[in-house]
Design a protein around this motif. Structure first.
Motif, PDB file in Angstrom:
ATOM      1  N   ALA A 165       0.846  -1.200   0.000  1.00 32.27           N
ATOM      2  CA  ALA A 165       0.000   0.000   0.000  1.00 32.27           C
ATOM      3  C   ALA A 165       0.883   1.253   0.000  1.00 32.27           C
ATOM      4  O   ALA A 165       1.945   1.274   0.629  1.00 32.27           O
ATOM      5  N   GLN A 166       0.433   2.292  -0.706  1.00 30.62           N
ATOM      6  CA  GLN A 166       1.153   3.580  -0.731  1.00 30.62           C
ATOM      7  C   GLN A 166       0.560   4.453   0.369  1.00 30.62           C
ATOM      8  O   GLN A 166      -0.563   4.927   0.232  1.00 30.62           O
ATOM      9  N   LEU A 167       1.312   4.635   1.448  1.00 28.65           N
ATOM     10  CA  LEU A 167       0.707   5.236   2.644  1.00 28.65           C
ATOM     11  C   LEU A 167       1.128   6.681   2.897  1.00 28.65           C
ATOM     12  O   LEU A 167       1.202   7.110   4.047  1.00 28.65           O
ATOM     13  N   SER A 196      -5.605   4.990   6.892  1.00 26.93           N
ATOM     14  CA  SER A 196      -5.317   3.853   6.029  1.00 26.93           C
ATOM     15  C   SER A 196      -6.400   2.790   6.185  1.00 26.93           C
ATOM     16  O   SER A 196      -6.571   2.220   7.261  1.00 26.93           O
ATOM     17  N   SER A 254      -6.283   0.231   3.970  1.00 25.67           N
ATOM     18  CA  SER A 254      -5.652  -0.361   2.783  1.00 25.67           C
ATOM     19  C   SER A 254      -4.970  -1.702   3.024  1.00 25.67           C
ATOM     20  O   SER A 254      -4.520  -2.324   2.075  1.00 25.67           O
ATOM     21  N   GLN A 255      -4.848  -2.140   4.272  1.00 26.74           N
ATOM     22  CA  GLN A 255      -4.022  -3.337   4.474  1.00 26.74           C
ATOM     23  C   GLN A 255      -4.745  -4.459   5.214  1.00 26.74           C
ATOM     24  O   GLN A 255      -4.097  -5.382   5.714  1.00 26.74           O
ATOM     25  N   ASP A 270     -10.113   6.799  -6.176  1.00 22.87           N
ATOM     26  CA  ASP A 270      -8.941   6.600  -5.321  1.00 22.87           C
ATOM     27  C   ASP A 270      -8.221   7.934  -5.098  1.00 22.87           C
ATOM     28  O   ASP A 270      -7.856   8.292  -3.967  1.00 22.87           O
ATOM     29  N   ARG A 304      -7.662   9.905  -1.662  1.00 23.34           N
ATOM     30  CA  ARG A 304      -6.266  10.163  -1.290  1.00 23.34           C
ATOM     31  C   ARG A 304      -6.015  11.646  -1.022  1.00 23.34           C
ATOM     32  O   ARG A 304      -5.239  12.002  -0.141  1.00 23.34           O
ATOM     33  N   VAL A 330      -6.747   6.358   2.369  1.00 27.79           N
ATOM     34  CA  VAL A 330      -6.096   5.451   1.426  1.00 27.79           C
ATOM     35  C   VAL A 330      -6.822   4.115   1.386  1.00 27.79           C
ATOM     36  O   VAL A 330      -6.837   3.365   2.364  1.00 27.79           O
ATOM     37  N   ARG A 349      -7.343   0.568  -1.354  1.00 27.77           N
ATOM     38  CA  ARG A 349      -6.339  -0.188  -2.122  1.00 27.77           C
ATOM     39  C   ARG A 349      -6.845  -0.519  -3.524  1.00 27.77           C
ATOM     40  O   ARG A 349      -7.791  -1.303  -3.672  1.00 27.77           O
ATOM     41  N   GLN A 366      -6.954  -2.443  -7.055  1.00 30.59           N
ATOM     42  CA  GLN A 366      -6.820  -3.900  -7.154  1.00 30.59           C
ATOM     43  C   GLN A 366      -6.313  -4.409  -8.499  1.00 30.59           C
ATOM     44  O   GLN A 366      -6.554  -5.560  -8.868  1.00 30.59           O
TER      45      GLN A 366
END
Ligand SMILES: Cc1ncc(COP(=O)(O)O)c(C=O)c1O
Length: 360
Positions: free
Chosen positions: A17-19, A29, A31-32, A312, A316, A321, A323, A325
């Motif tokens: 993930a780009q955090l 986040s 995202s994970q 997204d 952002r 954030v 994710r 796919q």
């Protein structure tokens, strides 16, 4: 110039993930697929206490943890292996059972690390189509080739969130040749255990492995503890390629204590499901396509890559954030982890706003 070996230089790095939040915004986040709650207080205490023995190497056989898991699930402690996250176990399975002369097979929208593990082992990675966001046992069986050595399936799936019924998994196993290893990854199993039993009984056949993790329902992602039930011959080979002393003393202690606090873990699953189903409903009301999920995340089908990318970016820019796919072959989708109520509210509000603009 120093070069890596051919198959490594041909690989792309695993996409995490780009955090990074935009300047001036704090990060939310989702995202994970981490837990919305910190670990059980019992796990926190046990990990802190374990630090007193931090100058010693950990138990390489994870004895206490294996005994706790064996008691909880009614499975033999000798068949359990523990990994530095279940990622280590997936990687070791690929290393031990596949190479450049053969292939691993998985559903088209499977957990992307299956591909990475196969590539590190130099194996070909084949995929079978899914039907309507669900794993198709018929398609998997049809995709088996003479050189297929491992079949990976996650149940429930990430990022699809869908579930394969027990009878279908049994049909998959029975339809696969006996020399193909079936790896059933139940990383999100605890979120769906009330709907059906874990598949541990298949392990007794000698050709199937079932993996679980402490990273999701137990909220111990940062401790890196995964585990699985393995047939003895498979476990023996996997151990040869595992890092010895792979799980820290604190990680082992935290996981063992978390096993003893089933009430806490079940509460986490219930609260996650409540927020998940509420978020799904809210987004559906905003006109978004959100399939039913049996995990701690939802998949949002945005309709196109451009729409997914645009949504997204919109989130952002506010520090939220999710994710994308593309890595799982679903470039038109975003995945949202179920976080705490406030974070879910903020994400839902932004998605509603985005969907409103789209529909104008
Ligand atoms: C299906 C699946 N398997 C395995 C993992 C890896 O989990 P761990 O933290 O145990 O390495 C994940 C993590 O997101 C996952 O989604």
């Amino acid at each position: 110039m120093i070069r890596s070996v051919g198959h490594v230089s041909a690989m792309s790095p695993y996409a995490l993930a780009q955090l990074k939040p935009p300047q001036g915004k704090s990060l939310i986040s989702l995202s994970q697929n981490e837990s919305l709650r910190p670990p059980s207080p019992l796990a926190i205490d046990a990990a802190a206490k374990a630090l007193e023995a931090g100058h010693l190497y950990p138990d390489p056989d994870w004895r206490d943890l294996r005994v706790a898991l064996s008691g909880l699930h009614g499975i033999p402690a000798e068949g359990i292996l523990c990994g530095c996250g279940s990622m280590e176990l997936i990687s070791c399975l690929a290393h031990a059972f596949a190479d450049e002369k053969n292939a691993a097979l998985a559903p088209a929208h499977a957990y992307p690390f299956f591909r990475t593990a196969a590539k590190i082992a130099r194996a070909r990675y084949d995929v079978a189509p899914e039907k309507g966001g669900r794993v198709s046992v018929d398609a998997l069986l049809a995709a088996v080739r003479d050189d297929t050595r491992i079949v990976f399936v996650a149940n429930p799936g990430n990022p699809t969130g869908t579930r394969i019924a027990r009878a279908e998994l049994v049909r998959l196993r029975e339809g696969l040749p006996a020399d193909i290893l079936l790896v059933i990854d139940e990383a999100y199993g605890e979120f769906a255990d009330h709907l059906g039993e874990p598949m541990f009984d298949l392990v007794g056949r000698g050709d199937t492995v079932v993996l679980r993790t402490f990273s999701k329902a137990y909220g111990l992602a940062g401790m890196r503890v995964g585990w699985g039930l393995f047939p003895p011959e498979i476990a023996r080979e996997v151990r040869k390629v595992m890092n010895p002393n792979n799980i820290t003393t604190a990680g082992q202690a935290a996981a063992k204590a978390a096993v003893t606090d089933q009430v806490y873990m079940r509460e986490t699953c219930r609260e996650t499901a409540r927020l998940r189903d509420g978020l799904r409903q809210r987004l559906q009301q905003a006109g978004l396509n959100v399939p039913e999920s049996f995990t701690n995340f939802i998949l949002i089908r945005m309709g196109s890559f451009d729409a997914a990318h645009d949504a997204d970016e919109a989130l952002r820019s506010e520090g939220v954030v999710l994710r994308p796919q593309g890595g799982a072959g679903l470039a038109d989708c975003l995945r949202a982890t179920i976080g705490v109520t406030d974070h879910i509210d903020i994400a839902a509000g932004l998605l509603e706003r985005w969907a409103g603009k789209e529909n104008i």
